[in-house]
Design an enzyme around this catalytic site. Structure first.
Site, PDB file in Angstrom:
ATOM      1  CG  HIS A   1      -3.862   0.591  20.313  1.00 30.32           C
ATOM      2  ND1 HIS A   1      -3.417   0.391  19.014  1.00 30.32           N
ATOM      3  CD2 HIS A   1      -5.180   0.861  20.239  1.00 30.32           C
ATOM      4  CE1 HIS A   1      -4.452   0.529  18.190  1.00 30.32           C
ATOM      5  NE2 HIS A   1      -5.520   0.808  18.903  1.00 30.32           N
TER       6      HIS A   1
ATOM      7  CG  LEU B   1       4.181   3.528  13.137  1.00 25.72           C
ATOM      8  CD1 LEU B   1       3.954   4.699  12.205  1.00 25.72           C
ATOM      9  CD2 LEU B   1       2.933   3.261  13.972  1.00 25.72           C
TER      10      LEU B   1
ATOM     11  CE  LYS C   1       9.005  -4.296   5.241  1.00 31.56           C
ATOM     12  NZ  LYS C   1       8.493  -4.235   3.865  1.00 31.56           N
TER      13      LYS C   1
ATOM     14  CG  ASP D   1      -3.596  -3.512  18.472  1.00 36.49           C
ATOM     15  OD1 ASP D   1      -2.453  -3.291  18.907  1.00 36.49           O
ATOM     16  OD2 ASP D   1      -4.101  -2.867  17.532  1.00 36.49           O
TER      17      ASP D   1
END
Length: 197
Positions: A101, A82, A59, A142
């Site tokens: 994906h 992820l 992060k 996406d």
């Protein structure tokens, strides 16, 4: 020769497919860094076994951008990473971050649709076809330009695990192929769409 980083969060089988393709002379580029947001990601061990530098960053996309720039990274491959990227990282590498994906975008994608969640949704919907998509990453999850897709028949499968296994076989061929095309400068963005030339 382009230098690229691969981001992983887990087992790293997609990463291994890229390493193997590189070793077989199918990718004219250098894997300069493998980065993970998880200390125990096995993909890190795969990278170490191949003599590739590794890093773990959780992060902190500002730090990631700094690390990538210091290593003159040309583009990024998300191979089972992820985490949602921040605008800071995406804006630093516009149309230079590709993601694999495990469905045929625009079906079964977007927030919350990752890993086994995708295959469970595909199974629950009763889809007869699935597959994998490689796309550029944009500020919409996406939602970036689709580079290449491969479909497979899943009408004979009854579990999400079996669907995952079949789709992974596609991923392990598709992702290295697209990375190779990118390294050979054969992917262009034309009118907002990715074209293989």
């Amino acid at each position: 020769m382009l230098k690229f980083a691969v981001f992983v969060s887990g087992w790293g089988t997609d990463l291994q497919s890229i390493i193997d393709a590189k070793n077989e002379g199918k990718i004219n580029g250098e894997i300069a860094l493998v980065l993970s947001n998880r200390q125990k990601a096995y993909g890190l061990q795969r990278a170490k076994d191949a003599g590739i530098e590794t890093a773990v960053v959780k992060k902190d996309d500002a730090l990631i951008v700094k690390m990538l720039k210091e290593r003159n990274i040309d583009f990024i491959v998300l191979a089972g990473y992820l985490a949602i990227l921040t605008d800071e990282l995406i804006d630093a590498y516009p149309n230079k971050i590709m993601n694999i994906h495990p469905s045929l975008i625009p079906s079964f994608c977007g927030p919350g649709m990752y890993g086994m969640h995708v295959h469970e949704a595909v199974l629950q919907r009763g889809a007869k076809v699935s597959g994998a998509t490689v796309h550029f990453v944009s500020n919409i999850v996406d939602g970036g330009p689709i580079i290449k897709q491969v479909a497979c028949d899943i009408s004979d499968l009854d579990t999400a695990e079996d669907i995952q296994k079949r789709v992974l076989e596609i991923e392990h061929k598709l992702l290295p192929e697209v990375v190779g095309l990118y390294c050979d400068n054969k992917i262009k963005i034309i009118d907002g769409k990715a074209k293989v030339i």
